[in-house]
Design a protein around this motif. Structure first.
Motif, PDB file in Angstrom:
ATOM      1  N   GLN A   1       7.405  17.592 -12.078  1.00 34.64           N
ATOM      2  CA  GLN A   1       7.040  18.064 -10.740  1.00 34.64           C
ATOM      3  C   GLN A   1       6.952  16.924  -9.727  1.00 34.64           C
ATOM      4  OE1 GLN A   1       4.045  21.223 -12.883  1.00 34.64           O
ATOM      5  NE2 GLN A   1       3.430  20.463 -10.888  1.00 34.64           N
ATOM      6  N   VAL A   2       7.209  15.708 -10.155  1.00 33.89           N
ATOM      7  CA  VAL A   2       7.078  14.541  -9.276  1.00 33.89           C
ATOM      8  C   VAL A   2       8.457  14.042  -8.895  1.00 33.89           C
ATOM      9  CG1 VAL A   2       6.170  12.207  -9.061  1.00 33.89           C
ATOM     10  CG2 VAL A   2       4.885  13.932 -10.346  1.00 33.89           C
ATOM     11  N   HIS A   3       8.683  13.903  -7.592  1.00 39.48           N
ATOM     12  CA  HIS A   3       9.998  13.522  -7.089  1.00 39.48           C
ATOM     13  C   HIS A   3       9.838  12.374  -6.091  1.00 39.48           C
ATOM     14  CE1 HIS A   3      10.838  17.442  -8.807  1.00 39.48           C
ATOM     15  NE2 HIS A   3       9.948  17.970  -7.973  1.00 39.48           N
ATOM     16  N   ALA A   4      10.387  11.231  -6.435  1.00 34.69           N
ATOM     17  CA  ALA A   4      10.349  10.071  -5.548  1.00 34.69           C
ATOM     18  C   ALA A   4      11.692   9.385  -5.648  1.00 34.69           C
ATOM     19  CB  ALA A   4       9.231   9.115  -5.939  1.00 34.69           C
TER      20      ALA A   4
ATOM     21  N   PHE B   1       6.650  15.492  -3.534  1.00 33.51           N
ATOM     22  CA  PHE B   1       7.737  14.659  -3.026  1.00 33.51           C
ATOM     23  C   PHE B   1       7.110  13.471  -2.306  1.00 33.51           C
ATOM     24  CE2 PHE B   1       9.587  18.785  -3.588  1.00 33.51           C
ATOM     25  CZ  PHE B   1      10.916  18.567  -3.919  1.00 33.51           C
ATOM     26  N   VAL B   2       7.474  12.260  -2.692  1.00 35.01           N
ATOM     27  CA  VAL B   2       6.855  11.045  -2.162  1.00 35.01           C
ATOM     28  C   VAL B   2       7.924  10.127  -1.585  1.00 35.01           C
ATOM     29  CG1 VAL B   2       5.332   9.108  -2.669  1.00 35.01           C
ATOM     30  CG2 VAL B   2       5.167  11.205  -4.034  1.00 35.01           C
ATOM     31  N   CYS B   3       7.717   9.676  -0.356  1.00 36.63           N
ATOM     32  CA  CYS B   3       8.622   8.702   0.253  1.00 36.63           C
ATOM     33  C   CYS B   3       7.822   7.798   1.188  1.00 36.63           C
ATOM     34  CB  CYS B   3       9.750   9.391   1.031  1.00 36.63           C
ATOM     35  SG  CYS B   3      11.005   8.233   1.626  1.00 36.63           S
ATOM     36  N   GLY B   4       7.911   6.502   0.953  1.00 42.37           N
ATOM     37  CA  GLY B   4       7.187   5.566   1.792  1.00 42.37           C
ATOM     38  C   GLY B   4       7.400   4.154   1.308  1.00 42.37           C
ATOM     39  N   PRO B   5       6.652   3.201   1.819  1.00 39.10           N
ATOM     40  CA  PRO B   5       6.776   1.812   1.363  1.00 39.10           C
ATOM     41  C   PRO B   5       6.549   1.719  -0.143  1.00 39.10           C
ATOM     42  CG  PRO B   5       5.401   1.951   3.326  1.00 39.10           C
ATOM     43  CD  PRO B   5       5.634   3.357   2.865  1.00 39.10           C
ATOM     44  N   PRO B   6       7.185   0.739  -0.804  1.00 37.20           N
ATOM     45  CA  PRO B   6       7.066   0.643  -2.261  1.00 37.20           C
ATOM     46  C   PRO B   6       5.630   0.614  -2.771  1.00 37.20           C
ATOM     47  CG  PRO B   6       8.790  -0.818  -1.470  1.00 37.20           C
ATOM     48  CD  PRO B   6       8.119  -0.261  -0.248  1.00 37.20           C
ATOM     49  N   ALA B   7       4.746  -0.123  -2.110  1.00 35.67           N
ATOM     50  CA  ALA B   7       3.365  -0.219  -2.584  1.00 35.67           C
ATOM     51  C   ALA B   7       2.668   1.135  -2.514  1.00 35.67           C
ATOM     52  CB  ALA B   7       2.598  -1.266  -1.776  1.00 35.67           C
ATOM     53  N   MET B   8       2.879   1.853  -1.406  1.00 33.00           N
ATOM     54  CA  MET B   8       2.258   3.172  -1.265  1.00 33.00           C
ATOM     55  C   MET B   8       2.816   4.148  -2.294  1.00 33.00           C
ATOM     56  SD  MET B   8       2.585   6.152   1.554  1.00 33.00           S
ATOM     57  CE  MET B   8       3.732   6.977   0.423  1.00 33.00           C
TER      58      MET B   8
END
Length: 434
Positions: free
Chosen positions: A425-428, A401-408
């Motif tokens: 398996q990738v969730h953003a 699970f990924v959440c952060g600034p667009p570049a990151m």
């Protein structure tokens, strides 16, 4: 599993669209011939422009069943691409119809255009087309970057006018789906269901939930010089179907203007008694939250988003946060089960919002927490494939699970692809209104 649910929701949505397109095309072939071949093509394009408009409405209707499985960002991206398809369908429909009547009457194209403008049904269609073209131009990246969100959103609502004009145009047009009562009933039934879903999801459900729950600000807690948490309470919050990782669109009437709305994630798992959002002072609205008095009325639309544990396909998980994007990650950690690793990326430890809470939650759940500091410009690249694989050697066996600034977020997603982490398996999710 939840991931199967997301795939099933995607398949169900497009299957419903495809089946209805096929049915409408059969009905059109059975009774949609125009006065000449060119006008028949024009009518065919017009029918498909109307179908695209229905799909547009459905994608932004915020139907809970779809939103919870697919996420608003994915539905909005599809809405954008369908919108440009709608633009070309509308332009081609209008152009071919004018050419068809010019051919039928043996008249110049320009004279035919003005003659059609004198017919009410045609004039309404022309007006709808003009609105669609205008909004499409304003939705291009070049134009969008030059407009504030509030201005762009206000102009975007002109599509409601286009919808009304298009419906009136279709109602007055007497050459399609009128010879057969069943065809007419099917066509207008589609419109009723689509508009009903849109009105229900965008207006009726939010109004009902706010009247029922009566949200109010119960506390305002500064987390740092630039970050503040707002606690919201209300009635019967145990009946609000919110999950950790989701977000609401928040309005604070009486403190801010009604049209000032922000999508903020829940920064704590809902407990049935209160909700918490945590925001960084990135604009006038979010900066003003620090001065908001307790008791301020809240109008909350949601919950929205598919960034939840419902998406998990593995027992182990990796939660990746950057900056204030830690808020939904912190909420997910609170309800996380199994083997969990958390990577939190900030420039300095002083920038790490809610760090003490993350450490307490990680200790209580046996999770690993890695605080990744340093400036990318100075060589700190923890999300390069090699570094990410070193931090989490069993990465391919985890949900991420990924959440952060667009570049990151983009950097993490690139590395996950390079490391062959399965896409399921990738969730953003991008928490945004536009």
């Amino acid at each position: 599993m939840a991931a199967v649910g997301a795939s099933a929701a995607r398949a169900a949505l497009w299957a419903v669209v495809l089946v209805n397109v096929v049915v409408v095309e059969i009905l059109f072939v059975a009774g949609g011939a125009g006065k000449n071949d060119v006008l028949t093509v024009g009518k065919f394009l017009g029918v498909h422009a109307a179908l695209l408009m229905m799909v547009q409405l459905l994608l932004v209707a915020r139907v809970p069943w779809l939103d919870r499985r697919l996420g608003m960002d994915r539905l909005t991206a599809w809405h954008r691409w369908v919108g440009f398809s709608l633009l070309w369908a509308v332009v081609l429909h209008a152009t071919v119809v004018v050419l068809g009547y010019a051919t039928l009457d043996g008249a110049p194209v320009l004279r035919t255009f003005f003659a059609l403008a004198g017919v009410v049904a045609s004039l309404l269609g022309m007006a709808a087309a003009a609105v669609v073209v205008t909004v499409a131009v304003l939705s291009t990246r070049w134009a969008r970057r030059r407009l504030s969100y509030e201005t762009w959103h206000a102009l975007h609502t002109l599509l409601y006018l286009a919808l009304a004009l298009a419906l009136a145009h279709q109602f007055l047009e007497t050459t399609t789906f009128t010879a057969n009562a069943w065809a007419a009933a099917y066509w207008w039934g589609l419109w009723i269901l689509t508009v009903g879903a849109f009105v229900g999801g965008r207006f009726v459900l939010p109004l009902w939930r706010n009247a029922y729950h009566r949200f109010r600000v119960s506390a305002v807690v500064p987390e740092s010089d630039t970050v503040v948490s707002v606690h919201v309470t209300g009635r019967h919050l145990d009946r609000l179907p919110a999950r950790a990782g989701q977000f609401f669109i928040w309005r604070f009437p009486g403190h801010n203007r009604w049209w000032q709305a922000n999508p903020f994630s829940l920064s704590a798992a809902p407990d049935g008694r209160s909700l918490r959002l945590t925001a960084k002072a990135a604009g006038t609205t979010s900066a003003g939250l620090r001065a908001m008095p307790v008791g301020t009325r809240v109008f909350a639309e949601g919950p929205y988003g598919a960034f939840t544990a419902l998406q998990r396909t593995r027992d182990a998980a990796l939660l990746v946060a950057g900056g204030v994007g830690v808020t939904p990650i912190r909420a997910l950690l609170e309800e996380a089960a199994g083997d969990v690793v958390v990577l939190y990326r900030v420039q300095t430890e002083a920038d790490a919002v809610l760090l003490a809470e993350l450490r307490d939650l990680a200790a209580g759940r046996g999770a690993q927490l890695h605080l990744l500091t340093g400036r990318t410009s100075e060589g700190a690249r923890p999300f390069d494939p090699a570094n990410l694989a070193r931090l989490v050697p069993d990465l391919t066996g985890r949900d991420v699970f990924v959440c952060g600034p667009p570049a990151m977020t983009a950097a993490v997603l690139r590395s996950l692809r390079a490391l062959r982490v399965p896409a399921r398996q990738v969730h953003a999710e991008r928490f945004s209104l536009a």
